[in-house]
Every structure is written in structure tokens, then in C-alpha cells.
Design a protein around this motif. Structure first.
Motif, mmCIF file in Angstrom:
data_model
loop_
_atom_site.group_PDB
_atom_site.id
_atom_site.type_symbol
_atom_site.label_atom_id
_atom_site.label_comp_id
_atom_site.label_asym_id
_atom_site.label_seq_id
_atom_site.Cartn_x
_atom_site.Cartn_y
_atom_site.Cartn_z
ATOM 1 N N THR A 186 1.433 30.660 37.398
ATOM 2 C CA THR A 186 1.048 31.571 36.329
ATOM 3 C C THR A 186 -0.422 31.305 36.004
ATOM 4 O OG1 THR A 186 3.292 31.488 35.425
ATOM 5 C CG2 THR A 186 1.543 32.267 33.949
ATOM 6 N N VAL A 187 -1.208 32.360 35.948
ATOM 7 C CA VAL A 187 -2.641 32.241 35.660
ATOM 8 C C VAL A 187 -2.816 32.018 34.163
ATOM 9 C CG1 VAL A 187 -4.864 33.451 35.751
ATOM 10 C CG2 VAL A 187 -3.209 33.705 37.624
ATOM 11 N N LEU A 188 -3.639 31.054 33.794
ATOM 12 C CA LEU A 188 -3.805 30.710 32.388
ATOM 13 C C LEU A 188 -4.413 31.854 31.578
ATOM 14 C CD1 LEU A 188 -5.051 27.025 32.746
ATOM 15 C CD2 LEU A 188 -2.703 27.872 32.423
ATOM 16 N N LYS A 189 -5.378 32.541 32.158
ATOM 17 C CA LYS A 189 -6.077 33.600 31.432
ATOM 18 C C LYS A 189 -5.196 34.820 31.177
ATOM 19 C CE LYS A 189 -10.813 34.455 31.382
ATOM 20 N NZ LYS A 189 -12.064 34.633 32.097
ATOM 21 N N SER A 190 -4.466 35.262 32.187
ATOM 22 C CA SER A 190 -3.688 36.500 32.081
ATOM 23 C C SER A 190 -2.231 36.287 31.695
ATOM 24 C CB SER A 190 -3.726 37.265 33.405
ATOM 25 O OG SER A 190 -2.995 36.549 34.400
ATOM 26 N N GLY A 191 -1.696 35.098 31.978
ATOM 27 C CA GLY A 191 -0.284 34.860 31.744
ATOM 28 C C GLY A 191 0.616 35.472 32.809
ATOM 29 N N ARG A 192 0.022 35.989 33.872
ATOM 30 C CA ARG A 192 0.785 36.597 34.972
ATOM 31 C C ARG A 192 0.687 35.698 36.198
ATOM 32 N NH1 ARG A 192 2.701 41.367 34.118
ATOM 33 N NH2 ARG A 192 2.672 41.994 36.298
ATOM 34 N N PHE A 193 1.644 35.843 37.107
ATOM 35 C CA PHE A 193 1.650 35.011 38.299
ATOM 36 C C PHE A 193 0.474 35.371 39.197
ATOM 37 C CE2 PHE A 193 3.101 34.312 42.749
ATOM 38 C CZ PHE A 193 3.104 32.930 42.705
ATOM 39 N N LEU A 215 -3.122 20.323 39.601
ATOM 40 C CA LEU A 215 -1.837 20.981 39.369
ATOM 41 C C LEU A 215 -1.210 20.469 38.077
ATOM 42 C CD1 LEU A 215 0.581 22.759 40.183
ATOM 43 C CD2 LEU A 215 1.382 20.832 41.590
ATOM 44 N N ARG A 216 -1.263 19.165 37.852
ATOM 45 C CA ARG A 216 -0.696 18.576 36.630
ATOM 46 C C ARG A 216 -1.362 19.162 35.381
ATOM 47 N NH1 ARG A 216 1.765 13.706 36.430
ATOM 48 N NH2 ARG A 216 0.662 13.006 38.279
ATOM 49 N N GLU A 217 -2.681 19.262 35.400
ATOM 50 C CA GLU A 217 -3.395 19.826 34.249
ATOM 51 C C GLU A 217 -2.980 21.275 34.005
ATOM 52 O OE1 GLU A 217 -7.546 19.234 35.113
ATOM 53 O OE2 GLU A 217 -7.350 17.045 34.961
ATOM 54 N N HIS A 218 -2.840 22.038 35.074
ATOM 55 C CA HIS A 218 -2.416 23.436 34.960
ATOM 56 C C HIS A 218 -1.014 23.502 34.355
ATOM 57 C CE1 HIS A 218 -3.137 27.639 36.244
ATOM 58 N NE2 HIS A 218 -1.805 27.688 36.242
ATOM 59 N N PHE A 219 -0.104 22.685 34.877
ATOM 60 C CA PHE A 219 1.258 22.650 34.351
ATOM 61 C C PHE A 219 1.264 22.292 32.872
ATOM 62 C CE2 PHE A 219 4.864 19.947 33.198
ATOM 63 C CZ PHE A 219 5.884 20.884 33.262
ATOM 64 N N GLU A 220 0.476 21.300 32.482
ATOM 65 C CA GLU A 220 0.464 20.864 31.090
ATOM 66 C C GLU A 220 0.012 21.975 30.148
ATOM 67 O OE1 GLU A 220 -1.733 17.189 31.087
ATOM 68 O OE2 GLU A 220 -0.055 16.108 32.010
ATOM 69 N N VAL A 221 -0.945 22.788 30.573
ATOM 70 C CA VAL A 221 -1.361 23.918 29.743
ATOM 71 C C VAL A 221 -0.231 24.944 29.650
ATOM 72 C CG1 VAL A 221 -2.987 25.848 29.488
ATOM 73 C CG2 VAL A 221 -3.828 23.594 30.186
ATOM 74 N N LEU A 222 0.378 25.263 30.791
ATOM 75 C CA LEU A 222 1.520 26.197 30.760
ATOM 76 C C LEU A 222 2.625 25.648 29.857
ATOM 77 C CD1 LEU A 222 1.798 27.249 34.517
ATOM 78 C CD2 LEU A 222 0.906 28.626 32.622
ATOM 79 N N ARG A 223 2.896 24.369 29.981
ATOM 80 C CA ARG A 223 3.949 23.756 29.168
ATOM 81 C C ARG A 223 3.625 23.880 27.691
ATOM 82 N NH1 ARG A 223 7.492 19.138 28.980
ATOM 83 N NH2 ARG A 223 9.007 19.934 27.507
#
Length: 133
Positions: A8-15, A27-35
Motif C-alpha cells: 500500500t502506497v503511503l501517499k495514496s493509501g492504494r496498492f 520494508l519495516r519502516e513502511h510497514f510501521e507507518v501502515l500499521r
């Protein structure tokens, strides 16, 4: 160690289907923001092959892991008791919410730990019991 992933893209919220190859920390940082936003979808695979592909869709504290051995075979990891077996839980799969039986629901923390183990070993069979779908 590197991993190929899409999420999921952080800016748009879409995959965002465009894959990246990075270290696990990105990847961990990206996951943590999504979480922190309460929902997301990730796909990971070894950098040297198209399969196996492991996906994690999560919403709130509940997540589901899908395994794709090839383009035609997919499996769901049996859950850890986070949800009652007769519950129906909706988690993102790409851009849509998909309904899953509580039989296949894991806590998000457990699902993430299993995803990290898969990245480290490339061995999905070690993660638990898989059911063909």
C-alpha cells in the motif's frame, strides 16, 4: 539481506504494484507507518525469483497471510486464535477488502514476525499449517 516487495502506497493509501528491492529495514519502516494508520497490504518475495510470494493484509489488530507457490496455487496460513473460528474478518487485499474466516486470522504482530521469518529463510513451510484455497 534484500527483499523484493510491493505495498500500500503511503501517499495514496492504494496498492502500488510496482515492486521495490531494498533491505528489510526499508520494508519495516513502511510497514510501521501502515500499521500506525490501521491497515495495509504487502507482498514479499525473494529477489531471485517470482515465487514463493507471501502477502499480508491487515486491518486493526487482525491480519491474514496468503502464500502463492506459483501463479495458480495459493494457500492461507491457519490462524493463531486471534479471531473466533466462526468470525468473519475483512482485511485489505490489494485495494479491496476481502472477507476471511476467523480460522485464518492472525494477530498483526504475529503475522509480521512470520513475514520476517519468511524473508530470512525463504521457507514458507516453516511458518505453520497452510490450507489450499
Amino acid at each position: 539481506m534484500s527483499v523484493t516487495w510491493a505495498a500500500t502506497v503511503l501517499k495514496s493509501g492504494r496498492f502500488g504494484a510496482i515492486e521495490r528491492c531494498s533491505g528489510i529495514e526499508e520494508l519495516r519502516e513502511h510497514f510501521e507507518v501502515l500499521r500506525s494508520r490501521g491497515r495495509g497490504y504487502l507482498e514479499v518475495r525473494p529477489p531471485d525469483g517470482e515465487f514463493p510470494l507471501l502477502t499480508l493484509g491487515f486491518r486493526g489488530e487482525e491480519g491474514v497471510l496468503h502464500l502463492f507457490d506459483d501463479a495458480e496455487k495459493s494457500f492461507l496460513l491457519v490462524g493463531d486464535g486471534t479471531a473466533a473460528a466462526d468470525a468473519v474478518v475483512d482485511v485489505p487485499v490489494m485495494d479491496d477488502l476481502a472477507a476471511f474466516s476467523g480460522d485464518f486470522v492472525l494477530s498483526v504482530d504475529h503475522a509480521w514476525d512470520l513475514m520476517l521469518r519468511f524473508i530470512a529463510t525463504g521457507a514458507p513451510g516453516e511458518l505453520g499449517e497452510w490450507c489450499a484455497v
